[in-house]
Motif scaffolding. Structure first.
Motif, mmCIF file in Angstrom:
data_model
loop_
_atom_site.group_PDB
_atom_site.id
_atom_site.type_symbol
_atom_site.label_atom_id
_atom_site.label_comp_id
_atom_site.label_asym_id
_atom_site.label_seq_id
_atom_site.Cartn_x
_atom_site.Cartn_y
_atom_site.Cartn_z
ATOM 1 N N VAL A 169 0.175 0.798 -8.455
ATOM 2 C CA VAL A 169 -0.983 0.580 -7.602
ATOM 3 C C VAL A 169 -0.736 -0.678 -6.779
ATOM 4 O O VAL A 169 -0.128 -1.638 -7.258
ATOM 5 C CB VAL A 169 -2.286 0.445 -8.435
ATOM 6 N N SER A 213 -11.563 -0.568 -5.164
ATOM 7 C CA SER A 213 -10.141 -0.816 -4.936
ATOM 8 C C SER A 213 -9.578 -1.778 -5.976
ATOM 9 O O SER A 213 -10.310 -2.563 -6.574
ATOM 10 C CB SER A 213 -9.922 -1.388 -3.534
ATOM 11 N N GLU A 248 -6.239 -3.246 6.565
ATOM 12 C CA GLU A 248 -5.529 -1.993 6.805
ATOM 13 C C GLU A 248 -6.323 -1.095 7.739
ATOM 14 O O GLU A 248 -5.791 -0.497 8.669
ATOM 15 C CB GLU A 248 -5.285 -1.276 5.476
ATOM 16 N N SER A 300 -1.814 -5.810 -7.664
ATOM 17 C CA SER A 300 -0.752 -4.797 -7.651
ATOM 18 C C SER A 300 -0.124 -4.732 -9.037
ATOM 19 O O SER A 300 -0.057 -5.739 -9.757
ATOM 20 C CB SER A 300 0.320 -5.161 -6.622
ATOM 21 N N HIS A 309 -7.828 -3.964 2.099
ATOM 22 C CA HIS A 309 -8.319 -2.673 2.561
ATOM 23 C C HIS A 309 -8.933 -2.799 3.943
ATOM 24 O O HIS A 309 -8.710 -1.982 4.822
ATOM 25 C CB HIS A 309 -9.359 -2.134 1.567
ATOM 26 N N LYS A 312 -6.067 6.984 -10.193
ATOM 27 C CA LYS A 312 -4.708 6.654 -10.636
ATOM 28 C C LYS A 312 -4.495 7.162 -12.062
ATOM 29 O O LYS A 312 -5.420 7.181 -12.876
ATOM 30 C CB LYS A 312 -4.479 5.140 -10.589
ATOM 31 N N GLU A 316 -5.691 -0.916 -2.900
ATOM 32 C CA GLU A 316 -5.636 0.547 -2.943
ATOM 33 C C GLU A 316 -6.802 1.097 -3.770
ATOM 34 O O GLU A 316 -7.106 0.580 -4.838
ATOM 35 C CB GLU A 316 -4.310 0.991 -3.552
#
Length: 217
Positions: free
Chosen positions: A74, A93, A208, A97, A205, A68, A78
Motif C-alpha cells: 500500500v 486512505s 494526486e 506506505s 490523495h 487491500k 492510497e
C-alpha cells in the motif's frame, strides 16, 4: 432557519488548568493522521491502524469494504477502506506506505467494534511500514487533543454551509454540543462528498487528484 449547534472549541481557552471536554478518545502513545486514522507502533516495527472517534461519530454501524488484502503493498494516500451506509460511502486512505500483514475481518460482522473497542479490537489493518519515519508526519501527544477540538469546530462550519433535510435537523441538535453520533445516516449525498473531501483525504490523495488532467466528455 435551521441551526446546527456546537460547543465552540475556539471560544474556550486551552490552558494547563482547563481544557475543553470532548466526547472522543485521544489516548497517549497513539499517532493520529490528519485524515482521521490512528496508528499504534509496536516494538517490532509493525503498525496497527484504525479510524478515529471523529469518523466513528459520523456513522452508525456502517458496512465495511476492505480495499487491500494480506500481503499486498500500500502506498501512502492510497484508498484502503470504504464505509457504507444508506447508499453513501466514505473512503479512508492509508497514512503510511508498507505491506498489509493482516486485516481485521471480524469487523465485517461486528463493525461496532470500531467504535466501542476503538484502540483494541477495533483496529482495521496491521501494516509493516516501508519507513517508520513517515510517522513523523502524524500528530502525537497533547497536540492530538487540541487538533481534534479544532476538527470538530471545522465540522460545525461545514455543516452550517449545507442545507439539511427536516429529518436530519433533530439529529444534529444536542444541548448546544457536538453532533449526535451517527447523524450522517440522514445527510444528503453532497454532505457525504464534502466530509470526505474536507476531512478524510490525505495530502497525497489531494495532490494526486489536482495533478490529473481535466477530461471533458
Amino acid at each position: 432557519f435551521r441551526r446546527v449547534l456546537f460547543r465552540s472549541a475556539e471560544t474556550i481557552p486551552i490552558t494547563p488548568a482547563h481544557r475543553p471536554t470532548i466526547p472522543v478518545r485521544v489516548p497517549e502513545g497513539i499517532f493520529f493522521a490528519r485524515n482521521h486514522t490512528w496508528m499504534n507502533l509496536f516494538p517490532s516495527g509493525k503498525v496497527r491502524l484504525g479510524i478515529d472517534d471523529f469518523v466513528g461519530r459520523l456513522l452508525d454501524r456502517p458496512a465495511l469494504a476492505f480495499l487491500k488484502r494480506d500481503g499486498e503493498d500500500v502506498v501512502r494516500g492510497e484508498p484502503i477502506l470504504r464505509l457504507k451506509q444508506n447508499g453513501h460511502t466514505l473512503t479512508i486512505s492509508s497514512p503510511i506506505s508498507g505491506t498489509i500483514l493482516a486485516r481485521n475481518e471480524e469487523l465485517d460482522s461486528h463493525p461496532e467494534k470500531m467504535k466501542e473497542l476503538l484502540f483494541s479490537d477495533g483496529w482495521v489493518y496491521t501494516i509493516q511500514p516501508t519507513r517508520t519515519t513517515e510517522l513523523r508526519n502524524s500528530i502525537f501527544g497533547a497536540e492530538s487533543r487540541e487538533w481534534i477540538i479544532k476538527e470538530f469546530s471545522r465540522l460545525r462550519d461545514v455543516l452550517a454551509g449545507h442545507q439539511l433535510p427536516d429529518a436530519a435537523v433533530p439529529v444534529l441538535l444536542q444541548d448546544g454540543g457536538l453532533p449526535v453520533s451517527g447523524f450522517m445516516r440522514e445527510a444528503p449525498n453532497d454532505l457525504w462528498v464534502a466530509i470526505e473531501k474536507e476531512f478524510l483525504r490525505s495530502e497525497e490523495h489531494t495532490s494526486e487528484l489536482q495533478s490529473r488532467p481535466h477530461i471533458s466528455y
